[in-house]
Design a protein around this motif. Structure first.
Motif, PDB file in Angstrom:
ATOM      1  N   SER A   1       0.848  -1.189   0.000  1.00 32.55           N
ATOM      2  CA  SER A   1       0.000   0.000   0.000  1.00 32.55           C
ATOM      3  C   SER A   1       0.883   1.239   0.000  1.00 32.55           C
ATOM      4  CB  SER A   1      -0.947  -0.001   1.203  1.00 32.55           C
ATOM      5  OG  SER A   1      -0.251  -0.210   2.394  1.00 32.55           O
ATOM      6  N   LEU A   2       0.368   2.277  -0.610  1.00 31.60           N
ATOM      7  CA  LEU A   2       1.066   3.557  -0.693  1.00 31.60           C
ATOM      8  C   LEU A   2       0.224   4.585   0.036  1.00 31.60           C
ATOM      9  CD1 LEU A   2       3.327   5.393  -1.889  1.00 31.60           C
ATOM     10  CD2 LEU A   2       1.815   5.733  -3.859  1.00 31.60           C
ATOM     11  N   TYR A   3       0.852   5.254   0.987  1.00 31.44           N
ATOM     12  CA  TYR A   3       0.220   6.351   1.722  1.00 31.44           C
ATOM     13  C   TYR A   3       0.961   7.628   1.380  1.00 31.44           C
ATOM     14  CZ  TYR A   3      -2.273   3.076   4.758  1.00 31.44           C
ATOM     15  OH  TYR A   3      -3.103   2.108   5.247  1.00 31.44           O
ATOM     16  N   MET A   4       0.204   8.703   1.136  1.00 35.27           N
ATOM     17  CA  MET A   4       0.828   9.982   0.822  1.00 35.27           C
ATOM     18  C   MET A   4       0.127  11.104   1.570  1.00 35.27           C
ATOM     19  SD  MET A   4       2.040   9.588  -3.105  1.00 35.27           S
ATOM     20  CE  MET A   4       3.246  10.859  -2.849  1.00 35.27           C
ATOM     21  N   GLU A   5       0.911  12.109   1.911  1.00 37.15           N
ATOM     22  CA  GLU A   5       0.371  13.277   2.598  1.00 37.15           C
ATOM     23  C   GLU A   5      -0.397  14.169   1.617  1.00 37.15           C
ATOM     24  OE1 GLU A   5       1.996  16.471   5.856  1.00 37.15           O
ATOM     25  OE2 GLU A   5       3.414  15.738   4.372  1.00 37.15           O
ATOM     26  N   GLU A   6       0.128  14.273   0.408  1.00 35.28           N
ATOM     27  CA  GLU A   6      -0.504  15.087  -0.632  1.00 35.28           C
ATOM     28  C   GLU A   6      -0.838  14.180  -1.802  1.00 35.28           C
ATOM     29  OE1 GLU A   6       2.429  18.043  -1.564  1.00 35.28           O
ATOM     30  OE2 GLU A   6       2.337  18.927   0.432  1.00 35.28           O
ATOM     31  N   GLU A   7      -2.028  14.322  -2.340  1.00 33.97           N
ATOM     32  CA  GLU A   7      -2.462  13.506  -3.476  1.00 33.97           C
ATOM     33  C   GLU A   7      -1.808  14.013  -4.763  1.00 33.97           C
ATOM     34  OE1 GLU A   7      -4.340  10.516  -5.471  1.00 33.97           O
ATOM     35  OE2 GLU A   7      -4.635  10.839  -3.327  1.00 33.97           O
ATOM     36  N   PRO A   8      -0.913  13.230  -5.358  1.00 36.67           N
ATOM     37  CA  PRO A   8      -0.260  13.668  -6.597  1.00 36.67           C
ATOM     38  C   PRO A   8      -1.162  13.449  -7.807  1.00 36.67           C
ATOM     39  CG  PRO A   8       0.555  11.522  -5.954  1.00 36.67           C
ATOM     40  CD  PRO A   8      -0.415  11.944  -4.885  1.00 36.67           C
ATOM     41  N   SER A   9      -0.919  14.216  -8.850  1.00 37.09           N
ATOM     42  CA  SER A   9      -1.695  14.045 -10.078  1.00 37.09           C
ATOM     43  C   SER A   9      -0.929  13.237 -11.117  1.00 37.09           C
ATOM     44  CB  SER A   9      -2.082  15.408 -10.654  1.00 37.09           C
ATOM     45  OG  SER A   9      -0.917  16.147 -10.969  1.00 37.09           O
TER      46      SER A   9
END
Length: 183
Positions: A65-73
């Motif tokens: 799973s990948l968790y990110m603070e900011e949703e990249p486009s």
């Protein structure tokens, strides 16, 4: 008679649709593994961006799973972002250290940046921290801005690799091999 068969078929279809909608509604589940839709790290919120089951032949190997603070486009933003991000692996079978190290080497050697001296030393530091994996063990790779890559979980003895270049190369290699963002 025909009405009874139709009713059974309609009930089966409705039940199937309910199950399908229920499965889609819970984004944090793959391969029988549940992961939270978000988590707190260093007082910051990370959102589950992607989750996927890795199979080899007909064996379930792990869920990542990948968790990110900011949703990249796009891919470039996902890698270059100087925000908190995490790759989390939950292993679904026993794997030897040699198998795990071999998989990392194979996946990361395709990135030319990993052949540079500083990054290859960081790679060796990461690989030397790995252990034999038991079913249910985790490997957690977390990039903390201003600090570097933190490796933890039962699959590792834990290690910190300072700076952003190695974390960028690792996330770039992983997301290039597992394309989930537009290039």
């Amino acid at each position: 008679m025909m009405g009874t068969a139709w009713k059974k078929g309609a009930r089966g279809f409705a039940l199937g649709m309910l199950l399908l909608v229920g499965a889609a509604a819970h984004a944090g589940q793959a391969g029988g593994v549940n992961m939270p839709d978000s988590l707190q790290v260093e007082g910051r919120t990370l959102a589950l961006t992607h989750m996927e089951l890795k199979k080899k032949l007909f064996f379930n190997i792990y869920v990542w799973s990948l968790y990110m603070e900011e949703e990249p486009s796009c891919f470039k933003e996902a890698v270059a972002s100087n925000s908190l991000k995490r790759l989390h692996f939950r292993f679904l079978r026993t794997i030897t250290k040699d198998q795990l190290v071999g998989s990392f080497r194979e996946g990361l050697r395709q990135n030319p940046a990993m052949r540079e001296d500083a990054l290859s030393q960081s790679l060796e530091k990461l690989l030397s921290s790995l252990h034999d994996v038991r079913k249910g063990d985790d490997l957690v790779l977390t990039y903390l801005p201003g600090s570097g890559l933190h490796v933890s979980g039962g699959a590792s003895g834990g290690v910190h690799i300072p700076g952003k270049p190695f974390a960028d190369a690792l996330f770039s290699s992983w997301l290039d091999t597992h394309p989930i963002f537009p290039k």
